[in-house]
Design a protein around this motif. Structure first.
Motif, PDB file in Angstrom:
ATOM      1  N   MET A   1       0.860  -1.178   0.000  1.00  0.00           N
ATOM      2  CA  MET A   1       0.000   0.000   0.000  1.00  0.00           C
ATOM      3  C   MET A   1       0.902   1.236   0.000  1.00  0.00           C
ATOM      4  O   MET A   1       1.820   1.339   0.798  1.00  0.00           O
ATOM      5  CB  MET A   1      -0.894  -0.016   1.227  1.00  0.00           C
ATOM      6  N   ALA A   2       0.619   2.144  -0.874  1.00  0.00           N
ATOM      7  CA  ALA A   2       1.351   3.410  -0.943  1.00  0.00           C
ATOM      8  C   ALA A   2       0.344   4.545  -0.824  1.00  0.00           C
ATOM      9  O   ALA A   2      -0.859   4.343  -1.025  1.00  0.00           O
ATOM     10  CB  ALA A   2       2.092   3.511  -2.271  1.00  0.00           C
ATOM     11  N   THR A   3       0.838   5.703  -0.500  1.00  0.00           N
ATOM     12  CA  THR A   3      -0.048   6.857  -0.423  1.00  0.00           C
ATOM     13  C   THR A   3       0.415   7.927  -1.403  1.00  0.00           C
ATOM     14  O   THR A   3       1.603   8.024  -1.720  1.00  0.00           O
ATOM     15  CB  THR A   3      -0.095   7.464   0.992  1.00  0.00           C
ATOM     16  N   ILE A   4      -0.538   8.686  -1.866  1.00  0.00           N
ATOM     17  CA  ILE A   4      -0.260   9.855  -2.690  1.00  0.00           C
ATOM     18  C   ILE A   4      -0.279  11.041  -1.746  1.00  0.00           C
ATOM     19  O   ILE A   4      -1.246  11.228  -1.005  1.00  0.00           O
ATOM     20  CB  ILE A   4      -1.316  10.020  -3.798  1.00  0.00           C
ATOM     21  N   LYS A   5       0.797  11.808  -1.746  1.00  0.00           N
ATOM     22  CA  LYS A   5       0.922  12.920  -0.809  1.00  0.00           C
ATOM     23  C   LYS A   5       0.857  14.266  -1.527  1.00  0.00           C
ATOM     24  O   LYS A   5       1.274  14.382  -2.685  1.00  0.00           O
ATOM     25  CB  LYS A   5       2.248  12.811  -0.055  1.00  0.00           C
ATOM     26  N   ALA A   6       0.362  15.256  -0.808  1.00  0.00           N
ATOM     27  CA  ALA A   6       0.283  16.607  -1.361  1.00  0.00           C
ATOM     28  C   ALA A   6       1.696  17.135  -1.619  1.00  0.00           C
ATOM     29  O   ALA A   6       2.573  17.017  -0.771  1.00  0.00           O
ATOM     30  CB  ALA A   6      -0.450  17.531  -0.395  1.00  0.00           C
ATOM     31  N   THR A   7       1.892  17.684  -2.787  1.00  0.00           N
ATOM     32  CA  THR A   7       3.198  18.228  -3.156  1.00  0.00           C
ATOM     33  C   THR A   7       3.331  19.703  -2.791  1.00  0.00           C
ATOM     34  O   THR A   7       4.408  20.280  -2.934  1.00  0.00           O
ATOM     35  CB  THR A   7       3.430  18.062  -4.667  1.00  0.00           C
ATOM     36  N   MET A   8       2.204  20.278  -2.350  1.00  0.00           N
ATOM     37  CA  MET A   8       2.191  21.683  -1.935  1.00  0.00           C
ATOM     38  C   MET A   8       0.957  21.906  -1.076  1.00  0.00           C
ATOM     39  O   MET A   8       0.011  21.120  -1.137  1.00  0.00           O
ATOM     40  CB  MET A   8       2.156  22.598  -3.157  1.00  0.00           C
ATOM     41  N   PRO A   9       0.939  22.947  -0.284  1.00  0.00           N
ATOM     42  CA  PRO A   9      -0.261  23.244   0.489  1.00  0.00           C
ATOM     43  C   PRO A   9      -1.307  23.897  -0.413  1.00  0.00           C
ATOM     44  O   PRO A   9      -0.963  24.578  -1.386  1.00  0.00           O
ATOM     45  CB  PRO A   9       0.246  24.232   1.553  1.00  0.00           C
ATOM     46  N   GLY A  10      -2.570  23.657  -0.109  1.00  0.00           N
ATOM     47  CA  GLY A  10      -3.636  24.262  -0.896  1.00  0.00           C
ATOM     48  C   GLY A  10      -4.946  23.540  -0.674  1.00  0.00           C
ATOM     49  O   GLY A  10      -5.130  22.859   0.326  1.00  0.00           O
ATOM     50  N   VAL A  11      -5.847  23.695  -1.631  1.00  0.00           N
ATOM     51  CA  VAL A  11      -7.164  23.070  -1.566  1.00  0.00           C
ATOM     52  C   VAL A  11      -7.223  21.964  -2.608  1.00  0.00           C
ATOM     53  O   VAL A  11      -6.870  22.167  -3.765  1.00  0.00           O
ATOM     54  CB  VAL A  11      -8.282  24.111  -1.831  1.00  0.00           C
ATOM     55  N   VAL A  12      -7.679  20.782  -2.183  1.00  0.00           N
ATOM     56  CA  VAL A  12      -7.740  19.617  -3.063  1.00  0.00           C
ATOM     57  C   VAL A  12      -9.093  19.546  -3.760  1.00  0.00           C
ATOM     58  O   VAL A  12     -10.131  19.714  -3.123  1.00  0.00           O
ATOM     59  CB  VAL A  12      -7.510  18.317  -2.263  1.00  0.00           C
ATOM     60  N   TYR A  13      -9.048  19.298  -5.072  1.00  0.00           N
ATOM     61  CA  TYR A  13     -10.252  19.041  -5.853  1.00  0.00           C
ATOM     62  C   TYR A  13     -10.071  17.719  -6.575  1.00  0.00           C
ATOM     63  O   TYR A  13      -9.025  17.493  -7.183  1.00  0.00           O
ATOM     64  CB  TYR A  13     -10.512  20.168  -6.865  1.00  0.00           C
ATOM     65  N   ARG A  14     -11.077  16.864  -6.523  1.00  0.00           N
ATOM     66  CA  ARG A  14     -10.976  15.536  -7.119  1.00  0.00           C
ATOM     67  C   ARG A  14     -11.524  15.468  -8.531  1.00  0.00           C
ATOM     68  O   ARG A  14     -11.593  14.404  -9.118  1.00  0.00           O
ATOM     69  CB  ARG A  14     -11.684  14.523  -6.220  1.00  0.00           C
ATOM     70  N   ARG A  15     -11.921  16.611  -9.087  1.00  0.00           N
ATOM     71  CA  ARG A  15     -12.437  16.654 -10.448  1.00  0.00           C
ATOM     72  C   ARG A  15     -11.915  17.923 -11.121  1.00  0.00           C
ATOM     73  O   ARG A  15     -11.622  18.917 -10.457  1.00  0.00           O
ATOM     74  CB  ARG A  15     -13.955  16.607 -10.454  1.00  0.00           C
ATOM     75  N   PRO A  16     -11.804  17.914 -12.460  1.00  0.00           N
ATOM     76  CA  PRO A  16     -11.232  19.073 -13.167  1.00  0.00           C
ATOM     77  C   PRO A  16     -12.135  20.293 -13.192  1.00  0.00           C
ATOM     78  O   PRO A  16     -11.661  21.409 -13.384  1.00  0.00           O
ATOM     79  CB  PRO A  16     -10.981  18.542 -14.584  1.00  0.00           C
ATOM     80  N   ALA A  17     -13.434  20.113 -13.019  1.00  0.00           N
ATOM     81  CA  ALA A  17     -14.400  21.207 -12.985  1.00  0.00           C
ATOM     82  C   ALA A  17     -15.566  20.755 -12.111  1.00  0.00           C
ATOM     83  O   ALA A  17     -15.785  19.548 -11.957  1.00  0.00           O
ATOM     84  CB  ALA A  17     -14.890  21.535 -14.395  1.00  0.00           C
TER      85      ALA A  17
ATOM     86  N   PHE B   1      -9.772   7.776  -0.707  1.00  0.00           N
ATOM     87  CA  PHE B   1      -9.252   9.127  -0.496  1.00  0.00           C
ATOM     88  C   PHE B   1      -9.221   9.384   1.006  1.00  0.00           C
ATOM     89  O   PHE B   1     -10.124   8.970   1.733  1.00  0.00           O
ATOM     90  CB  PHE B   1     -10.129  10.168  -1.196  1.00  0.00           C
ATOM     91  N   LEU B   2      -8.198  10.067   1.461  1.00  0.00           N
ATOM     92  CA  LEU B   2      -8.030  10.361   2.880  1.00  0.00           C
ATOM     93  C   LEU B   2      -8.460  11.782   3.219  1.00  0.00           C
ATOM     94  O   LEU B   2      -8.424  12.173   4.387  1.00  0.00           O
ATOM     95  CB  LEU B   2      -6.573  10.134   3.280  1.00  0.00           C
ATOM     96  N   VAL B   3      -8.840  12.565   2.206  1.00  0.00           N
ATOM     97  CA  VAL B   3      -9.356  13.922   2.391  1.00  0.00           C
ATOM     98  C   VAL B   3     -10.613  14.065   1.535  1.00  0.00           C
ATOM     99  O   VAL B   3     -10.808  13.321   0.574  1.00  0.00           O
ATOM    100  CB  VAL B   3      -8.323  15.007   2.008  1.00  0.00           C
ATOM    101  N   GLU B   4     -11.434  15.009   1.888  1.00  0.00           N
ATOM    102  CA  GLU B   4     -12.656  15.277   1.124  1.00  0.00           C
ATOM    103  C   GLU B   4     -12.384  16.328   0.053  1.00  0.00           C
ATOM    104  O   GLU B   4     -11.461  17.136   0.172  1.00  0.00           O
ATOM    105  CB  GLU B   4     -13.762  15.781   2.053  1.00  0.00           C
TER     106      GLU B   4
END
Length: 78
Positions: free
Chosen positions: A1-17, A59-62
């Motif tokens: 199991m691996a995790t994908i980590k944020a590469t910068m601080p900010g707001v996460v969106y799971r869709r392009p629009a 996903f570990l964040v909303e």
């Protein structure tokens, strides 16, 4: 199991629009380099990609959550 980590601080969106389908759903297959989310920083949107292929188990964040650099965003099993 691996995790994908944020590469910068900010707001996460799971869709392009807001009306678009998510980049990937939980339980979906991801390829190495595939975009799984966006991180918005000061109105700039930066793609967040998986570093490995497999199944995105959860996903570990909303959608819309603020994240810190290095925060775990999603788990990939594969």
């Amino acid at each position: 199991m691996a995790t994908i980590k944020a590469t910068m601080p900010g707001v996460v969106y799971r869709r392009p629009a807001p009306e678009a389908a998510p980049y990937v759903e939980e339980g979906g297959t991801v390829a190495s380099g595939q975009t799984v989310a966006l991180i918005e920083v000061m109105k700039n949107f930066n793609e967040l990609s998986s570093e490995r292929e497999g199944t995105l188990t959860r996903f570990l964040v909303e959608d819309g959550d603020e994240v810190s650099i290095g925060q775990e965003i999603a788990e990939v099993d594969g």
